[in-house]
Design a protein around this motif. Sequence first.
Motif, mmCIF file in Angstrom:
data_model
loop_
_atom_site.group_PDB
_atom_site.id
_atom_site.type_symbol
_atom_site.label_atom_id
_atom_site.label_comp_id
_atom_site.label_asym_id
_atom_site.label_seq_id
_atom_site.Cartn_x
_atom_site.Cartn_y
_atom_site.Cartn_z
ATOM 1 N N PHE A 1 46.923 62.127 49.087
ATOM 2 C CA PHE A 1 46.276 63.413 48.850
ATOM 3 C C PHE A 1 45.039 63.145 48.013
ATOM 4 O O PHE A 1 45.145 62.744 46.850
ATOM 5 N N PRO A 2 43.826 63.318 48.574
ATOM 6 C CA PRO A 2 42.573 62.911 47.908
ATOM 7 C C PRO A 2 42.385 63.461 46.509
ATOM 8 O O PRO A 2 41.784 62.813 45.655
ATOM 9 N N GLY A 3 42.885 64.628 46.238
ATOM 10 C CA GLY A 3 42.631 65.242 44.939
ATOM 11 C C GLY A 3 43.413 64.663 43.788
ATOM 12 O O GLY A 3 43.084 64.923 42.630
ATOM 13 N N GLU A 4 44.453 63.861 44.060
ATOM 14 C CA GLU A 4 45.292 63.408 42.958
ATOM 15 C C GLU A 4 45.201 61.916 42.646
ATOM 16 O O GLU A 4 45.660 61.483 41.596
ATOM 17 N N ILE A 5 44.632 61.109 43.521
ATOM 18 C CA ILE A 5 44.588 59.672 43.283
ATOM 19 C C ILE A 5 43.208 59.111 43.590
ATOM 20 O O ILE A 5 42.519 59.577 44.506
ATOM 21 N N TYR A 6 42.816 58.136 42.765
ATOM 22 C CA TYR A 6 41.538 57.452 42.966
ATOM 23 C C TYR A 6 41.788 55.964 42.784
ATOM 24 O O TYR A 6 42.385 55.536 41.786
ATOM 25 N N VAL A 7 41.370 55.155 43.741
ATOM 26 C CA VAL A 7 41.575 53.713 43.649
ATOM 27 C C VAL A 7 40.237 52.989 43.782
ATOM 28 O O VAL A 7 39.359 53.408 44.537
ATOM 29 N N SER A 8 40.099 51.900 43.025
ATOM 30 C CA SER A 8 38.872 51.110 43.078
ATOM 31 C C SER A 8 39.216 49.637 42.918
ATOM 32 O O SER A 8 40.269 49.271 42.390
ATOM 33 N N SER A 9 38.299 48.785 43.353
ATOM 34 C CA SER A 9 38.504 47.348 43.309
ATOM 35 C C SER A 9 37.168 46.656 43.086
ATOM 36 O O SER A 9 36.113 47.199 43.426
ATOM 37 N N THR A 10 37.209 45.453 42.526
ATOM 38 C CA THR A 10 35.998 44.651 42.473
ATOM 39 C C THR A 10 35.633 44.249 43.899
ATOM 40 O O THR A 10 36.462 44.329 44.803
ATOM 41 N N ILE B 1 39.148 52.874 49.355
ATOM 42 C CA ILE B 1 39.052 52.009 48.187
ATOM 43 C C ILE B 1 37.595 51.957 47.735
ATOM 44 O O ILE B 1 36.734 51.413 48.428
ATOM 45 N N ALA B 2 37.326 52.545 46.579
ATOM 46 C CA ALA B 2 35.964 52.508 46.034
ATOM 47 C C ALA B 2 35.689 51.113 45.481
ATOM 48 O O ALA B 2 36.579 50.457 44.949
ATOM 49 N N ILE B 3 34.463 50.648 45.633
ATOM 50 C CA ILE B 3 34.081 49.338 45.126
ATOM 51 C C ILE B 3 33.451 49.488 43.749
ATOM 52 O O ILE B 3 32.413 50.127 43.591
ATOM 53 N N ASP B 4 34.117 48.907 42.743
ATOM 54 C CA ASP B 4 33.621 48.939 41.377
ATOM 55 C C ASP B 4 32.734 47.717 41.179
ATOM 56 O O ASP B 4 33.215 46.618 40.924
ATOM 57 N N ASP B 5 31.454 47.895 41.320
ATOM 58 C CA ASP B 5 30.510 46.782 41.234
ATOM 59 C C ASP B 5 30.038 46.618 39.791
ATOM 60 O O ASP B 5 28.947 47.018 39.413
ATOM 61 N N ASN B 6 30.923 46.034 38.965
ATOM 62 C CA ASN B 6 30.592 45.757 37.570
ATOM 63 C C ASN B 6 30.308 47.030 36.768
ATOM 64 O O ASN B 6 29.393 47.083 35.954
ATOM 65 N N VAL B 7 31.120 48.053 37.009
ATOM 66 C CA VAL B 7 30.977 49.298 36.254
ATOM 67 C C VAL B 7 32.100 49.399 35.216
ATOM 68 O O VAL B 7 31.850 49.371 34.017
ATOM 69 N N ILE B 8 33.339 49.510 35.683
ATOM 70 C CA ILE B 8 34.486 49.525 34.785
ATOM 71 C C ILE B 8 34.953 48.106 34.511
ATOM 72 O O ILE B 8 35.326 47.757 33.395
ATOM 73 N N ASP B 9 34.925 47.274 35.540
ATOM 74 C CA ASP B 9 35.390 45.891 35.434
ATOM 75 C C ASP B 9 34.190 44.977 35.179
ATOM 76 O O ASP B 9 33.360 44.774 36.058
ATOM 77 N N LYS B 10 34.113 44.438 33.968
ATOM 78 C CA LYS B 10 32.981 43.596 33.576
ATOM 79 C C LYS B 10 33.309 42.105 33.667
ATOM 80 O O LYS B 10 32.665 41.287 33.006
ATOM 81 N N SER B 11 34.272 41.727 34.477
ATOM 82 C CA SER B 11 34.717 40.331 34.521
ATOM 83 C C SER B 11 33.610 39.374 34.944
ATOM 84 O O SER B 11 33.599 38.207 34.542
ATOM 85 N N HIS C 1 43.101 50.575 39.509
ATOM 86 C CA HIS C 1 41.973 49.653 39.648
ATOM 87 C C HIS C 1 42.481 48.243 39.840
ATOM 88 O O HIS C 1 43.396 47.800 39.149
ATOM 89 N N GLY C 2 41.863 47.521 40.784
ATOM 90 C CA GLY C 2 42.187 46.130 41.034
ATOM 91 C C GLY C 2 41.139 45.227 40.416
ATOM 92 O O GLY C 2 39.950 45.350 40.724
ATOM 93 N N GLY C 3 41.576 44.318 39.532
ATOM 94 C CA GLY C 3 40.635 43.456 38.840
ATOM 95 C C GLY C 3 41.097 42.016 38.767
ATOM 96 O O GLY C 3 41.827 41.535 39.637
ATOM 97 N N HIS C 4 40.707 41.341 37.692
ATOM 98 C CA HIS C 4 40.932 39.902 37.553
ATOM 99 C C HIS C 4 41.569 39.586 36.204
ATOM 100 O O HIS C 4 41.691 40.454 35.344
ATOM 101 N N ASP C 5 41.948 38.318 36.013
ATOM 102 C CA ASP C 5 42.567 37.925 34.756
ATOM 103 C C ASP C 5 41.592 38.081 33.590
ATOM 104 O O ASP C 5 41.991 38.450 32.485
ATOM 105 N N PHE C 6 40.305 37.830 33.828
ATOM 106 C CA PHE C 6 39.321 37.981 32.756
ATOM 107 C C PHE C 6 39.275 39.419 32.256
ATOM 108 O O PHE C 6 39.294 39.679 31.053
#
Length: 370
Positions: free
Chosen positions: A95-104, A140-150, A280-285
């Motif tokens: 359901f678009p209104g309740e969940i938001y997912v992003s990844s590097t 899946i939104a692409i987080d291009d160094n916005v939230i994830d600064k790895s 959000h999907g990120g990295h160990d850093f």
Amino acid sequence: MVTKLWCFLTFIFYVVSITVYPNVTLDSTSLKAVNVFFRHGARTPLVVPELKSKFGKIHWSDGPGILTKVGKQKMFELGNVLRRRYKNFLSPYYFPGEIYVSSTPVERTKNSMKSLLAGLYNTQGFKFWSDKIPATLVPIAIDDNVIDKSMIINSQTACPLFKSEQKKAVNTATANDKGFKDVYTYLSLFAGKQISGMYDIFTTWDILECLAHNNRKLPYWASPVYPEKMSQITAKVLRSLIVGTDKMLKIVAGPYINELHKQFTEVAEKNSSQRKFVIHGGHDFSMTANLGGLGTFEKIVNPGDAIIMELHEIPFAGFFVQMLYAEAGGSNISVMKIGNCGQPCSLHSFIEITKDVIPANWVKECTSYL
């Protein structure tokens, strides 16, 4: 009469506050928002060793840094775990209104998210892992160094302040590099290169980690130093490279902490536009930095691990934040303390103790010392 009534109500509020707060029960009925930040699943080594090296006859068919079948399975299982935990909170269908997912933008991270979503919205009742994971329509939104600064950890130009602070932290760690000489001497016999300090072991440690996480056989020589001794050294290496100073911590973890503040505050203020479930999907850093921002340092983040932040509302007590840590695809979930905050941590206290991690202006602070 009014004065007496006010005094009585004040007394009742005081009694309630000191009896309810220490015994607050946080469960699905009080849940208002969730934020999940995970490290991608198990991958192949970043540097693939020679087939006939002292690591044994190892064959990685997919190349370096690729999500493996084990990695996909663990992420699928994490999705299942989240579904079971939040079955009364999250709709069974997307359901678009309740969940938001992003990844590097990295493939292993995006594929990890796809596997997790297949487990989270596993409406077809799959009981086993298959290479043919169920299709999902979740964007899946692409987080291009916005939230994830790895990406800035190894960058020479993205943030000059970070690179300057990192150099200081590395110099300090190197100066205090005592007690591991026997490990370096031992590894030099097998690692295919001379090991003279803690920063020389990372590639070797990464190869052994990938073998272990993918249920592959470790070389005969590994057991005297892996995992305990090498992981102890690597934890210090990662801390100096990622969160070695307060300024480094602000630069890498600040954007994530800021997003937590924003999401939880808007939900608490009944802002209907704010999504109640964020992944959000990120990295160990980035995971290491975020744990530091929440008050936890020197923890090795394994593939498939996740930070789970929950916002709860308790009648007459207010909003509380709970931090959970899910290990290895959700195989174990434990409650973690947020810095110096109580357990549970009130939303007000959470914001107060973490606000200094957030930079006022990320770009300006990165270049302010020039």
